[in-house]
Each structure stands twice: as C-alpha cells, then as structure tokens.
Design an enzyme around this catalytic site. Structure first.
Site, short mmCIF file in Angstrom:
data_model
loop_
_atom_site.label_atom_id
_atom_site.label_comp_id
_atom_site.label_asym_id
_atom_site.label_seq_id
_atom_site.Cartn_x
_atom_site.Cartn_y
_atom_site.Cartn_z
N HIS A 40 11.04 24.88 5.95
CA HIS A 40 11.80 25.80 6.80
C HIS A 40 12.35 26.93 5.97
O HIS A 40 12.68 26.75 4.79
CB HIS A 40 12.93 25.08 7.54
CG HIS A 40 13.83 24.28 6.65
ND1 HIS A 40 13.50 23.03 6.20
CD2 HIS A 40 15.04 24.57 6.10
CE1 HIS A 40 14.47 22.57 5.43
NE2 HIS A 40 15.41 23.49 5.35
N HIS B 90 15.44 29.70 5.95
CA HIS B 90 16.74 30.07 6.51
C HIS B 90 16.81 31.59 6.60
O HIS B 90 16.47 32.29 5.63
CB HIS B 90 17.88 29.63 5.59
CG HIS B 90 17.98 28.15 5.38
ND1 HIS B 90 18.82 27.35 6.11
CD2 HIS B 90 17.35 27.32 4.50
CE1 HIS B 90 18.73 26.10 5.69
NE2 HIS B 90 17.83 26.05 4.71
P1 5GP Z 1 18.05 22.42 4.09
O1 5GP Z 1 19.37 21.85 3.65
O2 5GP Z 1 16.99 21.35 4.17
O3 5GP Z 1 17.61 23.64 3.33
O4 5GP Z 1 18.29 22.94 5.56
C1 5GP Z 1 18.23 22.13 6.68
C2 5GP Z 1 18.96 22.86 7.77
O5 5GP Z 1 18.67 22.21 8.99
C3 5GP Z 1 20.49 22.84 7.59
O6 5GP Z 1 20.97 24.17 7.53
C4 5GP Z 1 20.98 22.09 8.82
O7 5GP Z 1 22.15 22.64 9.34
C5 5GP Z 1 19.82 22.24 9.79
N1 5GP Z 1 19.70 21.15 10.74
C6 5GP Z 1 19.73 19.82 10.45
N2 5GP Z 1 19.56 19.10 11.59
C7 5GP Z 1 19.43 20.00 12.59
C8 5GP Z 1 19.21 19.87 14.01
O8 5GP Z 1 19.13 18.78 14.58
N3 5GP Z 1 19.12 21.03 14.72
C9 5GP Z 1 19.21 22.26 14.13
N4 5GP Z 1 19.10 23.32 14.92
N5 5GP Z 1 19.40 22.42 12.80
C10 5GP Z 1 19.52 21.30 12.05
#
Ligand code: 5GP
Ligand code: ZN
Length: 150
Positions: A102, A104
């Site tokens: 993903h 951001h």
């Molecule tokens: P990472 O920490 O892996 O770079 O980012 C994962 C992102 O996914 C985080 O910013 C977190 O807030 C988001 N996230 C986790 N679970 C969910 C969810 O169920 N729905 C949405 N819309 N975002 C999520």
C-alpha cells in the site's frame, strides 16, 4: 487474481470489511485510512495480494502509481495542504503493519512534526466519511478512466 483470505486489505477489496472508497478499477483500490496521520490520509493498493513492493507485478504497480497521483491531486484540490507525502513501507522494521502493498497519501503541513513511523490513532469516522465525499467529487471531475466509488 491473487488474494489472501487472512489479509485485511484483501478483505476490504472483497467488500467483507467496509471502507470509505475513493476510486476503483480492475487493478487498484483507493480508500481512506481510518487512523489518519493527518486529515485526508488515504491508501492506494493493488487489488492483487502482494505483501510488499517486491512481490507486486509490474502492471499492478504501474496502475497504483497512476492512481496515487490522481488521489493526491484530488486531496490537493479538496484540502489545499501546503504539501503531500507519498510513503510506502516494506517490512515491519520500516513500519509496515499490514502485509499487503500500500501507498500512503498524506497531506502535510510545515509544523505537523509527522514522524515516519507514526503512532496510529483512531480517527473520527463521521469526519473521514464526509471528507471522502469531498475527495470523490474532485476525482469525478478528472478526465480519466477512473470512476470514484462508494
Ligand atoms: P502500514 O503501517 O502498514 O504502513 O500502514 C497500514 C495502514 O493501514 C495504517 O495507516 C492503518 O491505519 C491502516 N489500516 C489498518 N487497518 C485498516 C482498516 O481496517 N481500514 C482502513 N481503512 N485502514 C486500515
Ligand atoms: Zn492482501
């Protein structure tokens, strides 16, 4: 298409977990982050499951890059932030908590003191849903093949 039934983002793609969707086509989905680092924080993912940048196929990656720019442009038109960061983590040591690739899209201010790796804090779902509607309106004005989704 590759999918993982235990992956939270694959479950969002499948519609098993609700999300504030922004745009969708056969390769890509963009939706609001529910723990926003700043107001207007969105996520752009390939629909095909890949744990990180290295596992994704080239076509998905190209589609995600195009979608990132369109979403960032709609966020810019909606919130007019002085800056926007695109960031993407590979591996827990880089701050990756969801093992589905993903990107951001995060509106920035000069004084936001946002650190990469930020601490996720639950957002206001009503405010996030209303903001998603405003960003979709800008996506709908874009002369592209993408259609804003709900
Ligand atoms: P990472 O920490 O892996 O770079 O980012 C994962 C992102 O996914 C985080 O910013 C977190 O807030 C988001 N996230 C986790 N679970 C969910 C969810 O169920 N729905 C949405 N819309 N975002 C999520
Ligand atoms: Zn997945």
């Amino acid at each position: 298409m590759t999918t993982d039934p235990d992956c939270i983002f694959c479950r969002i793609v499948a519609g098993e977990i609700p999300s504030f969707k922004l745009l969708e086509d056969d390769r890509v989905l963009a939706f609001m982050d529910i723990n926003p680092a700043n107001e207007g924080h969105c996520l752009v993912i390939p629909k095909a499951h890949a744990p990180d940048l290295f596992g994704a196929d080239d076509d998905s990656l190209a589609a995600v890059a195009t979608a990132c720019r369109r979403v960032a442009d709609a966020v810019r038109r909606t919130l007019d932030p002085p800056g926007i960061s695109l960031t993407q983590a590979n591996g827990p040591a880089a701050g990756q908590s969801v093992l589905h690739l993903h990107f951001h899209v995060i509106p920035r201010r000069e004084d936001d003191n946002l650190l990469f790796n930020w601490e996720p804090k639950p957002g206001d779902m009503d405010a996030i849903g209303k903001l998603a509607e405003r960003i979709r309106a800008h996506l709908e004005q874009h002369p592209s093949g993408f259609v804003a989704v709900r």
